[in-house]
Structures are given as C-alpha cells and as structure tokens.
Design a protein around this motif. Structure first.
Motif, PDB file in Angstrom:
ATOM      1  N   TYR A   6       0.809  -1.223   0.000  1.00 25.96           N
ATOM      2  CA  TYR A   6       0.000   0.000   0.000  1.00 25.96           C
ATOM      3  C   TYR A   6       0.842   1.274   0.000  1.00 25.96           C
ATOM      4  O   TYR A   6       0.300   2.370   0.137  1.00 25.96           O
ATOM      5  CB  TYR A   6      -0.976  -0.025   1.180  1.00 25.96           C
ATOM      6  N   TYR A   9      -0.321   3.756  -2.594  1.00 27.84           N
ATOM      7  CA  TYR A   9      -1.665   4.301  -2.451  1.00 27.84           C
ATOM      8  C   TYR A   9      -1.592   5.665  -1.773  1.00 27.84           C
ATOM      9  O   TYR A   9      -0.656   5.948  -1.018  1.00 27.84           O
ATOM     10  CB  TYR A   9      -2.547   3.382  -1.598  1.00 27.84           C
ATOM     11  N   GLY A  11      -3.260   8.156   1.089  1.00 30.73           N
ATOM     12  CA  GLY A  11      -3.965   7.918   2.344  1.00 30.73           C
ATOM     13  C   GLY A  11      -4.711   9.161   2.811  1.00 30.73           C
ATOM     14  O   GLY A  11      -4.106  10.209   3.062  1.00 30.73           O
ATOM     15  N   ALA A  84     -11.396   1.070   7.109  1.00 27.83           N
ATOM     16  CA  ALA A  84     -10.641   1.617   5.983  1.00 27.83           C
ATOM     17  C   ALA A  84     -11.227   1.067   4.693  1.00 27.83           C
ATOM     18  O   ALA A  84     -11.414  -0.151   4.551  1.00 27.83           O
ATOM     19  CB  ALA A  84      -9.167   1.246   6.081  1.00 27.83           C
ATOM     20  N   ILE A  86     -10.521   0.515   0.834  1.00 31.62           N
ATOM     21  CA  ILE A  86      -9.425   0.450  -0.131  1.00 31.62           C
ATOM     22  C   ILE A  86     -10.055   0.603  -1.518  1.00 31.62           C
ATOM     23  O   ILE A  86     -10.852  -0.244  -1.940  1.00 31.62           O
ATOM     24  CB  ILE A  86      -8.656  -0.865   0.013  1.00 31.62           C
ATOM     25  N   CYS A  87      -9.715   1.695  -2.167  1.00 31.36           N
ATOM     26  CA  CYS A  87     -10.493   2.122  -3.335  1.00 31.36           C
ATOM     27  C   CYS A  87      -9.650   2.273  -4.598  1.00 31.36           C
ATOM     28  O   CYS A  87      -8.500   2.712  -4.541  1.00 31.36           O
ATOM     29  CB  CYS A  87     -11.145   3.480  -3.054  1.00 31.36           C
ATOM     30  N   SER A 103     -12.470  -3.049  -1.328  1.00 34.04           N
ATOM     31  CA  SER A 103     -12.323  -3.916  -0.162  1.00 34.04           C
ATOM     32  C   SER A 103     -12.231  -3.054   1.087  1.00 34.04           C
ATOM     33  O   SER A 103     -12.163  -1.824   1.006  1.00 34.04           O
ATOM     34  CB  SER A 103     -11.087  -4.818  -0.301  1.00 34.04           C
ATOM     35  N   SER A 105     -11.000  -2.960   5.587  1.00 34.78           N
ATOM     36  CA  SER A 105     -10.127  -3.508   6.618  1.00 34.78           C
ATOM     37  C   SER A 105     -10.356  -2.757   7.925  1.00 34.78           C
ATOM     38  O   SER A 105     -10.787  -1.595   7.921  1.00 34.78           O
ATOM     39  CB  SER A 105      -8.665  -3.363   6.180  1.00 34.78           C
ATOM     40  N   ILE A 137      -8.004  -8.382   4.703  1.00 36.21           N
ATOM     41  CA  ILE A 137      -8.692  -7.520   3.742  1.00 36.21           C
ATOM     42  C   ILE A 137      -9.914  -8.269   3.206  1.00 36.21           C
ATOM     43  O   ILE A 137      -9.802  -9.402   2.739  1.00 36.21           O
ATOM     44  CB  ILE A 137      -7.765  -7.144   2.571  1.00 36.21           C
ATOM     45  N   ILE A 218      -6.551   4.763   0.030  1.00 32.58           N
ATOM     46  CA  ILE A 218      -7.067   4.210   1.282  1.00 32.58           C
ATOM     47  C   ILE A 218      -7.792   5.345   1.985  1.00 32.58           C
ATOM     48  O   ILE A 218      -7.217   6.409   2.219  1.00 32.58           O
ATOM     49  CB  ILE A 218      -5.945   3.662   2.168  1.00 32.58           C
TER      50      ILE A 218
END
Length: 278
Positions: A6, A9, A11, A84, A86-87, A103, A105, A137, A218
């Motif tokens: 990650y 990603y 945040g 969280a 996750i996109c 997804s 988490s 996840i 995220i």
C-alpha cells in the motif's frame, strides 16, 4: 509487518463522521469554523499519507502489529477505530471523477491529542508505524446499502493493559456512520475537488497532483465514539490494541472476547487488527 503493497496508495481520512467523536477527541472547537450543508454531514477530509510528499506526509505510517510512540507518549495518543476503504479511483483533468471501494479492513487512525500544529493532519502521522491497518482484507461485493455485506458489520475496539481488557470505543454498526455507502462516496468526490483551506482542514487538490501515479486510495471512514475508559486513558507502552470489524450476523460479541482471550476461533468474516505500543 509493514503493509508494503500500500506504499503506492494515497492515504486520506474523513473527519467527524460519527456523532460525538470530535467533542470527545477535544477537536470540536477547532471544527466550529467548518460549516456543513447538512447538520449530520462529516466535516471534511484530511491526508495522512502522500507518497514522496516533501513533508511528514511522505512517511509511510501503516503497520499491522505495532504502534511506535517515537517518544511522544506525553502527547496523549489515542486509538481511533474505524473502517478503511481500499479504493480504485479515476482522476482526469485535475479532478477525481469516481471512487470505487473494492475492499475494507480494520483501521486504527491513531492520533496525537496534544499538538501545536494547526492542521488536523499534523496529529495523524508522526513517523513510521504510527497507523494501523489489518492484513485481513475483505472484498466489497457492493457499496450500495441495500446490497452490501458491509451493512452487517460492526466496529469494536479494546485495549489490553496489564492483562486486563478494556472497551475503548463504543461498539458501532458500520451503517451508523453519519455518511456511508453511496452518500459517502458522492460526498467524498465533491470534497476532493472543492474542499478549501479552512480551520484544521486543508485544500485537497495540491495533494492530488501526482494522483495518476497512485494505485488507489485508502480512505479511513471515521472514528467511533469512545467509552468512558477510552475518553480518559491514553496509550502507554506495552498496551495491546485490538480493533475488530466483524459481521455481527455471523460472529457474536462473545466470539470477539474469546478471541482476545486466546481461544482458538475461526473468525471467517472479520478483519482483526492487533498492535502493541512500543
């Protein structure tokens, strides 16, 4: 373990998406200058990690087994238990035009409460391993409230200190977020493109300059309210942090308590985060 995959990603997190949280976190006065279109709307979005940013935000803070105080135990560190998302996202002509949660988490948006920084983001990343995200996840089947498995999930958080387990955050259904599902998605797209610098919040478009290089975003959806213990007890070294995001139609609260006690259970529909403060 650091969640290496990650690091590419972005945040971000949502502020003020659960009733009472900002007041309990001592941040209500700071946010009094933020006006929202609807009374129950979240206050805004803030960054906690921007790869290669030339500030503290460029440090990758996520870890699934440790919170490092970096000598800031006297700054009143608190767990913030959340979901969280996750996109994937679409970024075009300098704007985010779509966000697709793929997804989710369990997440600990661990925060400093005593800080001279004027922006909320300065309380959120003070070095490596200062945030928590579970490696459990879970895929999102749909982000529509009527169809999404997330509508069945609850968030619970605990601290184990000197062998005693304390409830830290109030047990909260994911669907009890002020904004979630389609309403949250639409609101986030608007905020990413229009949020201005005001009070504790920052304009977001400068953080998105290199968004096309990111694999995804995220998004921490917001922290639950605290129990009485959580309001008045800040993190100490050797505390154990537990955050569970679990399907309450499948797993009972007793299952969660048994898991923390070391009973060998299979929590098949649960994202569990367990961190030790060091």
């Amino acid at each position: 373990m650091i969640l290496e995959e990650y690091k590419d990603y972005l945040g971000f997190a949502v502020a003020g998406n659960f009733a009472n949280h900002l007041g309990e976190a001592g941040e209500a006065d700071e946010f009094s200058v933020i006006k929202t279109e609807k009374k129950d709307a979240p206050k805004g979005i803030f960054p906690f990690y921007i790869k290669n940013h030339d500030s503290f935000l460029g440090t990758f803070p996520l870890c699934d087994d440790t919170i490092l105080t970096h000598g800031k135990e006297d700054k009143n560190l608190q767990v913030e238990a959340e979901v969280a998302l996750i996109c994937d996202f679409e970024y075009k002509d300098g704007k985010i035009i779509d966000i697709v949660p793929k997804s989710f988490s369990a997440f600990n948006d661990c925060s400093i409460r005593v800080n001279d920084g004027k922006k909320l983001s300065t309380k959120k990343n003070w070095g490596e391993r200062t945030k928590g995200m579970s490696q459990d996840i879970i895929k999102i089947d749909s982000f529509n409230e009527k169809d999404s498995v997330l509508a069945k999930y609850h968030i619970a958080s605990f601290i184990k200190r000197d062998g005693i387990v304390y409830d830290y955050g109030t047990i909260s259904a994911v669907k009890s977020y002020s904004y979630f599902f389609t309403q949250l998605k639409d609101w986030m797209i608007e905020k990413f493109n229009t949020q201005e610098d005001c009070g504790p919040l920052e304009e977001l478009t400068p953080f998105l300059k290199n968004a096309n290089k990111a694999k995804g975003i995220i998004i921490a959806a917001g922290a639950t309210a605290y129990t009485e213990f959580g309001k008045h007890n800040f993190l100490k070294k050797d505390d154990e942090i537990f955050v569970y995001v679990y399907n309450a139609h499948v797993h009972s609260f007793q299952d969660i308590m048994n898991d923390m006690s070391g009973v060998d259970l299979f929590l098949g529909q649960c994202s569990k985060l367990h961190q030790i403060v060091k």
